[in-house]
Design a protein around this motif. Structure first.
Motif, PDB file in Angstrom:
ATOM      1  N   ARG A 160      -6.235  39.128  24.940  1.00  0.00           N
ATOM      2  CA  ARG A 160      -5.480  38.348  23.972  1.00  0.00           C
ATOM      3  C   ARG A 160      -5.698  38.832  22.538  1.00  0.00           C
ATOM      4  O   ARG A 160      -5.068  38.325  21.619  1.00  0.00           O
ATOM      5  CB  ARG A 160      -5.873  36.872  24.064  1.00  0.00           C
ATOM      6  CG  ARG A 160      -5.651  36.253  25.439  1.00  0.00           C
ATOM      7  CD  ARG A 160      -4.208  36.346  25.868  1.00  0.00           C
ATOM      8  NE  ARG A 160      -3.996  35.673  27.153  1.00  0.00           N
ATOM      9  CZ  ARG A 160      -2.882  35.765  27.859  1.00  0.00           C
ATOM     10  NH1 ARG A 160      -1.877  36.499  27.399  1.00  0.00           N
ATOM     11  NH2 ARG A 160      -2.757  35.130  29.009  1.00  0.00           N
ATOM     12  N   ILE A 161      -6.604  39.762  22.343  1.00  0.00           N
ATOM     13  CA  ILE A 161      -6.825  40.303  20.997  1.00  0.00           C
ATOM     14  C   ILE A 161      -5.627  41.165  20.610  1.00  0.00           C
ATOM     15  O   ILE A 161      -5.253  42.086  21.327  1.00  0.00           O
ATOM     16  CB  ILE A 161      -8.120  41.127  20.943  1.00  0.00           C
ATOM     17  CG1 ILE A 161      -9.329  40.240  21.280  1.00  0.00           C
ATOM     18  CG2 ILE A 161      -8.304  41.745  19.563  1.00  0.00           C
ATOM     19  CD1 ILE A 161     -10.638  40.994  21.335  1.00  0.00           C
ATOM     20  N   GLN A 162      -5.039  40.854  19.464  1.00  0.00           N
ATOM     21  CA  GLN A 162      -3.824  41.534  19.033  1.00  0.00           C
ATOM     22  C   GLN A 162      -4.083  42.602  17.969  1.00  0.00           C
ATOM     23  O   GLN A 162      -3.421  43.627  17.956  1.00  0.00           O
ATOM     24  CB  GLN A 162      -2.823  40.515  18.482  1.00  0.00           C
ATOM     25  CG  GLN A 162      -2.435  39.447  19.477  1.00  0.00           C
ATOM     26  CD  GLN A 162      -1.758  40.015  20.693  1.00  0.00           C
ATOM     27  OE1 GLN A 162      -0.733  40.683  20.593  1.00  0.00           O
ATOM     28  NE2 GLN A 162      -2.318  39.756  21.866  1.00  0.00           N
TER      29      GLN A 162
ATOM     30  N   THR B  19      -3.302  33.123  19.914  1.00  0.00           N
ATOM     31  CA  THR B  19      -3.530  31.709  20.160  1.00  0.00           C
ATOM     32  C   THR B  19      -2.929  30.919  19.032  1.00  0.00           C
ATOM     33  O   THR B  19      -2.747  31.418  17.920  1.00  0.00           O
ATOM     34  CB  THR B  19      -5.033  31.387  20.261  1.00  0.00           C
ATOM     35  OG1 THR B  19      -5.681  31.813  19.059  1.00  0.00           O
ATOM     36  CG2 THR B  19      -5.659  32.106  21.438  1.00  0.00           C
TER      37      THR B  19
ATOM     38  N   TRP C  69       0.386  41.159  25.905  1.00  0.00           N
ATOM     39  CA  TRP C  69      -0.224  40.178  24.999  1.00  0.00           C
ATOM     40  C   TRP C  69      -0.683  38.950  25.755  1.00  0.00           C
ATOM     41  O   TRP C  69      -1.315  38.078  25.250  1.00  0.00           O
ATOM     42  CB  TRP C  69       0.746  39.786  23.889  1.00  0.00           C
ATOM     43  CG  TRP C  69       1.913  39.003  24.355  1.00  0.00           C
ATOM     44  CD1 TRP C  69       2.948  39.435  25.120  1.00  0.00           C
ATOM     45  CD2 TRP C  69       2.178  37.626  24.083  1.00  0.00           C
ATOM     46  NE1 TRP C  69       3.841  38.429  25.348  1.00  0.00           N
ATOM     47  CE2 TRP C  69       3.384  37.307  24.722  1.00  0.00           C
ATOM     48  CE3 TRP C  69       1.493  36.642  23.385  1.00  0.00           C
ATOM     49  CZ2 TRP C  69       3.929  36.029  24.659  1.00  0.00           C
ATOM     50  CZ3 TRP C  69       2.049  35.376  23.326  1.00  0.00           C
ATOM     51  CH2 TRP C  69       3.257  35.073  23.962  1.00  0.00           C
TER      52      TRP C  69
ATOM     53  N   VAL D 133     -12.203  33.460  24.383  1.00  0.00           N
ATOM     54  CA  VAL D 133     -10.876  34.060  24.473  1.00  0.00           C
ATOM     55  C   VAL D 133     -10.986  35.305  25.340  1.00  0.00           C
ATOM     56  O   VAL D 133     -12.040  35.955  25.390  1.00  0.00           O
ATOM     57  CB  VAL D 133     -10.338  34.416  23.064  1.00  0.00           C
ATOM     58  CG1 VAL D 133     -11.123  35.557  22.453  1.00  0.00           C
ATOM     59  CG2 VAL D 133      -8.855  34.741  23.110  1.00  0.00           C
TER      60      VAL D 133
ATOM     61  N   ARG E  64     -12.347  34.106  15.396  1.00  0.00           N
ATOM     62  CA  ARG E  64     -11.809  35.164  14.545  1.00  0.00           C
ATOM     63  C   ARG E  64     -12.839  36.256  14.267  1.00  0.00           C
ATOM     64  O   ARG E  64     -12.469  37.381  13.994  1.00  0.00           O
ATOM     65  CB  ARG E  64     -11.321  34.594  13.210  1.00  0.00           C
ATOM     66  CG  ARG E  64     -10.120  33.693  13.293  1.00  0.00           C
ATOM     67  CD  ARG E  64      -9.569  33.416  11.920  1.00  0.00           C
ATOM     68  NE  ARG E  64     -10.569  32.823  11.060  1.00  0.00           N
ATOM     69  CZ  ARG E  64     -10.760  31.520  10.910  1.00  0.00           C
ATOM     70  NH1 ARG E  64     -10.017  30.681  11.591  1.00  0.00           N
ATOM     71  NH2 ARG E  64     -11.686  31.055  10.097  1.00  0.00           N
TER      72      ARG E  64
ATOM     73  N   THR F 255      -5.924  36.876  17.326  1.00  0.00           N
ATOM     74  CA  THR F 255      -5.692  36.577  18.729  1.00  0.00           C
ATOM     75  C   THR F 255      -4.357  35.874  18.898  1.00  0.00           C
ATOM     76  O   THR F 255      -3.851  35.243  17.968  1.00  0.00           O
ATOM     77  CB  THR F 255      -6.803  35.690  19.307  1.00  0.00           C
ATOM     78  OG1 THR F 255      -6.896  34.480  18.530  1.00  0.00           O
ATOM     79  CG2 THR F 255      -8.140  36.411  19.284  1.00  0.00           C
TER      80      THR F 255
ATOM     81  N   HIS G  86      -5.013  30.393  26.517  1.00  0.00           N
ATOM     82  CA  HIS G  86      -5.552  31.638  25.973  1.00  0.00           C
ATOM     83  C   HIS G  86      -6.902  31.454  25.310  1.00  0.00           C
ATOM     84  O   HIS G  86      -7.645  32.418  25.152  1.00  0.00           O
ATOM     85  CB  HIS G  86      -4.573  32.225  24.946  1.00  0.00           C
ATOM     86  CG  HIS G  86      -3.285  32.666  25.563  1.00  0.00           C
ATOM     87  ND1 HIS G  86      -2.250  33.165  24.815  1.00  0.00           N
ATOM     88  CD2 HIS G  86      -2.850  32.682  26.844  1.00  0.00           C
ATOM     89  CE1 HIS G  86      -1.228  33.469  25.622  1.00  0.00           C
ATOM     90  NE2 HIS G  86      -1.585  33.170  26.842  1.00  0.00           N
ATOM     91  N   ASN G  87      -7.204  30.253  24.895  1.00  0.00           N
ATOM     92  CA  ASN G  87      -8.469  30.026  24.197  1.00  0.00           C
ATOM     93  C   ASN G  87      -8.989  28.640  24.538  1.00  0.00           C
ATOM     94  O   ASN G  87      -8.232  27.676  24.598  1.00  0.00           O
ATOM     95  CB  ASN G  87      -8.281  30.153  22.681  1.00  0.00           C
ATOM     96  CG  ASN G  87      -9.590  29.981  21.924  1.00  0.00           C
ATOM     97  OD1 ASN G  87     -10.635  30.429  22.377  1.00  0.00           O
ATOM     98  ND2 ASN G  87      -9.534  29.314  20.791  1.00  0.00           N
TER      99      ASN G  87
END
Length: 509
Positions: free
Chosen positions: A299-301, A325, A509, A295, A336, A323, A103-104
């Motif tokens: 994937r940003i939550q 991760t 996600w 990222v 972030r 994220t 993811h990252n």
């Protein structure tokens, strides 16, 4: 068997950079420097000769051997669907890391890395506390090629998801700069941040650990005060002059702290650039140590907008993200901050670009009942009374002066309650709050993983409730995503509404 029927050759295994053992050694020396120093001084103080004097050298030699063996036993292979990593001499391990699980991708270059033309690579997945792979170190070209490969496969996965959702599945291969910070913007960031105060507090804590004798520190402070008072007495400044001098010293202290904050901001955010390539966000920053982290937007939550009083003076805000991760929340290499500092319009435009089809900012906020200030104020009354009682017991009637804080606390609660509100539509759930320092917290409803309705004894007495919403990897950002001090019936209705929505949708996600 003809050449056309022959199976494709397996990709060759690769090693780390030839200088990787040196960086592993330096990392281990940082971890074992204290035991080595203890061995060195213990041997000298004991007056013994022989192997005690050689113990530190033997320890360093053992670390060198371990570092070299790790270089020769660490192999990785980049396949069609993932990366295979083999490591270990006596205890061997093999790890398969599918591209879809990464993811990252984080690239870190200290000043020493830059001198050797290498980079440290971290491959992170969702939920884990440790990275899936930590390659220390690769050549810079190899590290960038690996990042491009992961980004390419991530774009293919996003393209497939778009096709499943009914989209056309087209991928834009061009790199686009979404935000770049000038030196002037980074200076503003240093002025509005408290990095200087944090470093000063850490330095003071270190001095306190090195000199734990409170009497020594108190005596030094007393001597300094007496010298300053004696100097002021010789100048015959009087109380107005002394007060002015104290204000000047305080102003100089604040100025030096802000100057330190600006220097730290320039060191950390020099050359900040947020770009988008093949549906993947990449951030590059750093003056001495360069950090490059990427990222996928999917994937940003959760999102967090902040506007302190100093931000408002400069007409700026900051935009951060959570994220899905792994890794520590305080890891500086974790992505972030999408916009450490930017205009409100730039922050909103960035959120709209990464949330296509969403309405941000919401057209209408639903405020809390105006009497919600009483619920917020009531929570601080008990602590104020406890502190006042403790100080009155120690200081007598003078301790009751703490109760003068109650009127200000009531006024602050009233102002904050006037700013609090929430918005829920088909795509986003958003919460806002704060008065002195304002903030906005929002997330896509499809990213919510859990709902919780919470009522404290004080809530049950006042008929209120708070709705907590959790997303993957969104535990490290403050304030959390929650709607506080709702009337209990409104909170239950909103809880049921969001619960039905989540049950009817698939988690993304």
């Amino acid at each position: 068997m003809s050449g056309l029927d022959a199976p494709p050759a397996a990709p060759a295994e690769q090693r780390l950079h030839r200088w990787s053992w040196l960086f592993v050694l330096l990392q281990q020396l940082r971890q074992f420097i204290v035991p080595l120093v203890v061995l060195l001084f213990a041997g000298r103080r004991g007056g013994s000769e022989g192997w005690w004097e050689l113990a530190p050298l033997l320890g360093v030699g053992a670390l060198v051997l371990v570092s070299v063996l790790q270089y020769f036993t660490y192999r990785y292979r980049v396949g069609r669907d993932g990366i295979t990593i083999r490591s270990g001499l006596l205890q061997r391990s093999q790890r398969e890391i599918p591209f879809a699980r990464i993811h990252n991708v984080g690239l870190h270059q200290s000043l020493l890395h830059r001198l050797f033309g290498v980079a440290e690579v971290r491959l992170e997945s969702a939920g884990g506390q440790k990275p899936e792979a930590h390659m220390r170190v690769l050549g810079l070209d190899d590290a960038l090629a690996l990042e491009r490969l992961v980004r390419h496969h991530g774009a293919e996965a996003a393209d497939a998801a778009a096709v499943d959702a009914g989209g056309n599945g087209q991928v834009d291969a061009d790199s686009r700069t979404l935000l770049a910070l000038t030196t002037a913007e980074i200076v503003r960031l240093g002025l509005v941040s408290n990095r200087g105060m944090i470093v000063f507090a850490a330095g003071f804590g270190l001095l306190w650990q090195l000199f734990p004798d409170e009497r020594l520190i108190a005596r030094y402070a007393e001597d300094s005060f007496q010298q300053a008072a004696g100097y002021a007495g010789e100048l015959h400044l009087g109380w107005p002059g002394i007060a002015s001098a104290m204000l000047a010293v305080a102003g100089l202290f604040v100025f030096l702290l802000r100057l330190l904050s600006v220097a730290l901001a320039l060191s950390q955010y020099h050359g900040f650039r947020l770009s988008e390539t093949q549906r993947r966000l990449t951030v590059e920053r750093g003056l001495f140590a360069r950090v490059r982290s990427s990222v996928a937007p999917r994937r940003i939550q959760a999102w967090f907008l902040q506007e302190t009083l100093l931000h408002r003076w400069f007409g700026r805000r900051s935009l951060r993200i959570d994220t899905a991760t792994g890794g520590r929340e305080d890891d500086p290499r974790k992505l972030r901050e999408l916009a450490p500092i930017a205009t409100p319009g730039a922050c909103d435009a960035l959120a709209l670009h990464l949330l296509p089809g969403a309405a941000w900012p919401p057209a209408q906020w639903r405020p809390l009942p105006r009497n919600a200030w009483w619920r917020q104020f009531a929570g601080s009354v008990a602590w104020n009374l406890v502190v006042a009682a403790a100080l009155a017991w120690q200081l007598g009637a003078w301790g009751l002066l703490v109760l003068l804080w109650l009127p200000w606390s009531a006024y602050a609660a009233w102002r904050q309650a006037g700013r609090m509100g929430y918005s829920v539509d088909a795509r986003l759930v958003a919460v806002r709050g704060g008065w002195w320092s304002r903030w906005w917290r929002f997330a896509e409803i499809d990213k919510l993983q859990a709902l919780r309705l919470q009522r404290s004894p004080l809530d049950r007495w006042l008929g209120t409730a708070s709705l907590w919403m959790d997303t993957a990897g969104a535990g490290g950002m403050s304030p959390p995503l929650r709607i506080r001090y709702l009337p209990v019936e409104e909170a239950r209705a909103l809880y049921a509404q969001l619960g039905r929505t989540l049950a009817a949708r698939r988690l993304r996600w």
